[in-house]
Design a protein around this motif. Structure first.
Motif, PDB file in Angstrom:
ATOM      1  N   UNK A   1     -12.805  37.218  49.573  1.00 12.48           N
ATOM      2  CA  UNK A   1     -11.811  38.048  50.165  1.00 12.48           C
ATOM      3  C   UNK A   1     -10.508  37.741  49.971  1.00 12.48           C
ATOM      4  N   UNK A   2     -10.060  36.511  49.647  1.00 14.70           N
ATOM      5  CA  UNK A   2      -8.766  36.324  49.390  1.00 14.70           C
ATOM      6  C   UNK A   2      -8.167  37.151  47.990  1.00 14.70           C
ATOM      7  N   UNK A   3      -9.241  37.187  47.013  1.00 14.05           N
ATOM      8  CA  UNK A   3      -9.021  38.015  46.145  1.00 14.05           C
ATOM      9  C   UNK A   3      -8.804  39.521  46.305  1.00 14.05           C
TER      10      UNK A   3
ATOM     11  N   UNK B   1     -13.491  33.926  55.341  1.00 18.45           N
ATOM     12  CA  UNK B   1     -12.143  33.824  54.898  1.00 18.45           C
ATOM     13  C   UNK B   1     -12.165  33.106  53.679  1.00 18.45           C
ATOM     14  N   UNK B   2     -13.008  33.411  52.655  1.00 13.83           N
ATOM     15  CA  UNK B   2     -13.125  32.380  51.471  1.00 13.83           C
ATOM     16  C   UNK B   2     -12.514  33.042  50.314  1.00 13.83           C
ATOM     17  N   UNK B   3     -12.581  32.774  49.210  1.00  9.81           N
ATOM     18  CA  UNK B   3     -12.098  33.104  47.954  1.00  9.81           C
ATOM     19  C   UNK B   3     -12.241  34.403  47.601  1.00  9.81           C
TER      20      UNK B   3
END
Lengths: 429, 285, 316
Positions: free
Chosen positions: C160-162, C156-158
């Protein structure tokens, strides 16, 4: 790179010489007015300041100097420096399962003359972790246990009644996972999370609860036994947590407790130190309840923390022993070691005095914690195995836990771990 | 250059814009993870993982920055550790550059029999992983009573095979005619080294200096083996000490790492201008 | 670094005299330069022999010893430690991972560093500043860059957010045996390419600008100039960067140690990490030293091949 820099070289070289000269002479202040005891550990200097000043007040003329080594490098640093007979260490902190190896290597002073006093001061489990080949090598200073932290708001949303702090009403793991899934359906990101996701300390109780044992057996405690049905079943359950998205993969290290504090998981398995942390950070209604056990299995909680021992190469063994007795056997001294940190004193008397303070930390959230901890330490605590091969065992097992968590087939991975451990142990003989 | 500019102004301008844009984008992409660190050093550690996913403006910005984490650091060992690390690194760079540049000069300017063999020793020495031989080396240093001394911390950084290799690479580019002419003019070898080779190789020296600096600035295992009492504590050890057994305050840890990163950054920025000037004039080649 | 304000003495002898190679007397020619060279070399050589080679010899000697804490005391076991290593599936796995890693990461990093060096030596707005940003990660303490990337690679980190922002599916990154090594390589490239770029920039700045001007007048495209002028003239710094990068990548262990501990399923168990783990965690110094010797021999072989390849093009 010309004259200026040449001058710089000369200047800085002289400075270096001067500085090293100073420190060399100051690092060994003569024992004219008493001696200096050097303590080495992994905690922030502020943690040990109270016990040191209390000791110095009682023993005029003896001073204690503390050096901190980063936690992740403590045991390797100790290995190298003790092997080199480094006199700059008098007393040092020992992760309890490492006592046997350090004793076998000759890196701990025999403290057997303190046996009776040590037995009286703490629980049988906390006494036995310091015994190797019938001799006493260290004294327990801190103890620990694990509990389950509950986000009551998240459970309320799913319409589930929260568990209570009463050990007689201990939840099962099956029940916990079901409630966690229900909370996920009601909007929670995850269902259940262990603080040390890949750590033997927290996962040992899973296998013990199902009768799998510690993983080490045999008369000399050098036979690996991690492929038995208990271990396999416990690890399969653990693997399913991740494959069913009840627990998150890829979140490790110190990043687990923030998941609970941010309100993303209803159940969190953590230690006493988390009480203070959540009292500060968690902005919802939380409570502390017993660590679950498997349905039909035994209730087991982890146990053990740090002991302190004396370096045989020390030049100040008498003063070192005095300090060690003060910190471990003297209730006031032992209590002082926990003044600046949230950890349970190993000394039974100090523990009784300490627990109400711990319970007060979290206000109503941590109501019942003192009784819960006292009860768990007395009845369900199982320490980590006492074996000269524990270091290798733990390292291989933690790797296996990591792989199992990421989806490796459980049975095969445990079998690999078993043979890796045995290969590593062969080198000890 | 001016000739080309007047000849094809249009193409050059779009090229200039495009290159600037690409350069800026790549630079920002490299910065982004550090920017995130900086922002999180300005808010409480409990908020570190609060805005990860989905992305929001709060992931990369904070409206209420505060310096609490930096204030916390003041009470610890970090200040002293940074002072020690700077001292160790600067002495290493100054002494190391001199020693390494001299060695590189011996390997590139002066032809002699056995040069290849000695270069082989240099290469071999830099293939040996330092952290792996640190244990036997630490035993040797203890025999020489160097534990908990600055000399013990500085020495391993001084002889650096990679720095020698690097400087030699650039020394080799200096035309031998130059040396021969200078020698004919009566310049001694030391003079050739100091007046011709050193000034002509500034970018290489800066690069080698940075290599030497970073070796010490990031030294971790070695200081731990050599003993780190409070007088000799170094930056990376102090940083790791912030990471407790049960807990780590990422806000404070990031604040410390921002400080530990800023110092080499300042040095790199200052040295930048030496890179921009092309040192060897074209007439030499 | 360089003393500020030092006078830059343009060498007097900038007018090269043709035909300076006048014959000198043999005897002086043969041994004088050798002595002078040795004088220049001796401080470094003493340092390298004492601080690197001597402990390496000790390490080799230790690799021939064996004996655990229970049997008491070490004794000579010959090549037993080596034999045991090569019969261990874990070690062979580690060796293969290291080779795969080496074959991929070094050419990629050198190519990126070269292209970045070219980009940031062109005339463009603020290129000095942007360039500094690319170099910056090398200054970040390894423990911290590992923490940063663990946050990027969390499920759930940066990262995969991108990907989510771009409409791409989430990736497992470090938790997958097939992606973990690549993920480590990306991290290492973020740390390292700026550093290697630095040396290539130094090389590119040494290329006389007249060459480009002449080529421009001849109508050569920028792309063509890159390959016909820049590339051949920075061959020497490129050779250095390739060799030095290869060696440094053989010695990587901090991010592996902090992020994956060699997993999942040994997919990131680089040799140096295995050595570190064996020596510092398991305390099996003798086998660890045998592994060090193997690692040094392996590095030596690969660097020798690189030198040979480069030498044929007159690089060294």
């Amino acid at each position: 790179m010309r004259r200026v820099s040449l001058a710089l070289v000369a200047l800085s070289a002289t400075a270096a010489l001067a500085l090293s000269g100073c420190s060399a002479s100051s690092s060994d202040p003569g024992s004219a007015d008493g001696s200096v005891v050097k303590l080495l550990g992994a905690e922030d200097p502020a943690t040990f300041a109270p016990v040191i000043s209390a000791f110095e007040a009682e023993n005029k003329g003896t001073t204690v100097k503390y050096t901190q080594v980063p936690f992740d490098q403590l045991s390797s640093t100790l290995q190298q420096r003790l092997a080199a007979k480094d006199k700059d260490i008098d007393v040092y902190t020992v992760d309890q399962p490492n006592v046997s190896q350090l004793a076998a290597q000759g890196f701990l002073e025999d403290l057997s003359d303190l046996k009776d006093q040590a037995k009286k001061a703490t629980t049988p489990e906390q006494y036995s972790v310091n015994v190797y080949q019938d001799k006493l090598w260290a004294l327990s200073v801190w103890n620990s246990t694990q509990m389950m932290f509950v986000n009551n708001d998240a459970l309320a949303k799913a319409g589930i009644a929260a568990p209570t702090a009463n050990p007689a009403e201990r939840w099962t793991w099956e029940q916990t996972v079901d409630a966690g899934k229900a909370a996920q359906a009601a909007g929670s990101k995850w269902g259940l999370l262990f603080e040390q996701v890949e750590g033997y300390y927290q996962l040992q109780p899973l296998a013990e609860s199902l009768g799998g044992g510690s993983g080490i057996t045999g008369k000399d405690m050098l036979t690996a036994d991690v492929t038995n049905p208990g271990w396999t079943k416990a690890m399969q359950w653990y693997a399913d947590l991740y494959s069913n998205n009840v627990s998150p993969r890829g979140v490790g290290g110190f990043q687990t407790s923030p998941v609970f504090a941010d309100g993303d998981v209803p159940f969190f398995i953590g230690g006493p130190w988390d009480v203070g942390k959540f009292a500060e950070n968690a902005k919802f209604n939380w409570s502390v309840v017993p660590m679950p056990a498997f349905a039909g299995g035994k209730a087991v909680t982890p146990n053990g923390s740090w002991s302190w021992g004396i370096n045989p190469a020390s030049d100040h063994k008498d003063a070192a022993k005095k300090f060690l007795e003060f910190a471990a056997l003297n209730p006031a001294g032992n209590l002082a070691t926990t003044e600046k940190t949230t950890i349970i004193p190993a000394n039974t008397e100090a523990q009784a005095k300490y627990l109400p303070t711990l319970e007060a930390l979290g206000g109503t959230h941590s109501a019942g914690v003192a009784d819960l901890i006292t009860e768990e330490i007395k009845t369900t605590a199982v320490p980590r195995p006492v074996s000269v091969g524990y270091v290798q065992f733990e390292s291989m097992m933690n790797k296996a836990f990591a792989d199992i968590r990421n989806g490796s087939p459980v049975e095969a991975r445990l079998k690999d771990a078993q043979s890796q451990i045995e290969a590593a142990w062969k080198k000890l003989r | 250059m001016s000739v080309t500019v007047t000849r094809r102004p249009r193409r050059l301008r779009t090229g200039y814009l495009l290159l600037s844009l690409v350069g800026a984008l790549i630079g920002l992409a490299f910065l982004l993870p550090l920017w995130w660190t900086l922002v999180n050093s300005l808010r409480p550690g409990s908020d570190t993982f609060a805005f990860l996913n989905p992305l929001s403006w709060q992931t990369f910005f904070t409206l209420s920055p505060n310096l609490d984490n930096y204030v916390t650091l003041l009470s610890g060992d970090l200040g002293r550790a940074i002072g020690n690390s700077l001292f160790i690194s600067v002495v290493t760079v100054v002494a190391g550059l001199l020693i390494c540049a001299m060695a590189a000069f011996g390997l590139s300017a002066i032809p002699f029999r056995g040069r290849g063999a000695i270069f082989g020793i240099v290469i071999l020495s830099f293939l040996i992983p330092f952290d792996a031989i640190a244990i036997p080396l630490a035993d040797m240093f203890r025999d020489w009573n160097l534990q908990n001394t600055f000399i013990g911390l500085i020495l391993p950084g001084i002889g650096n095979g990679m720095a020698i290799f690097l400087i030699r690479t650039f020394f080799l580019a200096i035309p031998t005619e130059l040396v021969e002419a200078a020698r004919l003019d009566g310049l001694g070898w030391w003079g050739v080294f100091r007046r011709i080779y050193l000034p002509l190789s500034r970018p290489a020296l800066i690069g080698a200096g940075l290599t030497l600096f970073l070796f010490q600035w990031q030294a971790y295992m070695w200081p731990l083996l050599m003993g780190t009492d409070q007088n000799h504590i170094v930056g990376p050890v102090a940083l790791s000490n912030l990471q407790g057994q049960f807990n780590v305050d990422y806000g404070v840890m990031f604040a410390a790492s921002v400080i530990l990163t800023l110092i080499p950054l300042l040095i790199i920025m200052i040295c930048q201008r030496y890179f921009i000037q092309s040192v060897s004039t074209s007439g030499l080649k | 670094m360089t003393a500020p304000g030092a006078r830059i003495q343009r060498p007097r002898a900038a007018s090269p005299l043709p035909g300076t190679r006048r014959p000198r007397r043999r005897s002086r020619l043969v041994w004088r330069p050798t002595l002078v060279a040795l004088a220049f070399l001796s401080p470094a050589l003493i340092g390298l022999v004492l601080l690197r080679l001597a402990p390496a010899v000790v390490a080799f000697w230790q690799s021939l010893q064996g004996g655990g804490i229970l049997s008491g005391g070490e004794h000579f076991v010959g090549l037993d430690n080596y034999v045991e290593l090569f019969s261990s599936a874990d070690f062979i796995g580690s060796l293969l991972v290291t080779l795969l890693f080496t074959v991929i990461i070094n050419p990629v990093q050198v190519a990126i560093a070269f292209l970045l060096a070219v980009l940031y030596t062109r005339r463009a707005a603020g290129s000095g500043f942007w360039r500094s940003l690319v170099i910056l990660p090398i200054a970040v303490p390894p423990a911290v860059s590992a923490v940063i990337w663990s946050v990027i690679y969390r499920p759930d980190g940066l990262g995969n957010a991108f990907l989510g922002m771009l409409g791409l599916p989430a990736q497992p990154f470090l938790t997958s045996p097939t992606q973990s090594l690549t993920a480590i390589m990306v991290l290492l490239s973020w740390v390292g390419v700026g550093y290697w770029m630095l040396f290539l920039i130094a090389g590119i700045n040494d290329v006389p600008t007249e060459l480009y001007e002449a080529a421009s007048l001849d109508g050569a495209s920028a792309w063509r100039q890159l390959w016909t002028i820049t590339f051949p003239l920075v061959r020497r710094p490129l050779a250095f960067v390739l060799v030095a990068d290869t060696v440094s990548n053989f010695l990587v262990f901090a991010p592996v140690q902090i992020l994956t501990k060699g997993g999942p399923e040994g997919s990131t168990n680089l040799l140096m990490h295995d050595i570190f783990n064996r020596a510092y965690t398991l305390g099996d110094l003798n086998t660890a030293q045998a592994e060090v010797i193997i690692l040094v021999l392996l590095t030596l072989a690969i660097v020798a091949v690189q030198f040979r390849l480069l030498k044929s093009e007159d690089a060294a």
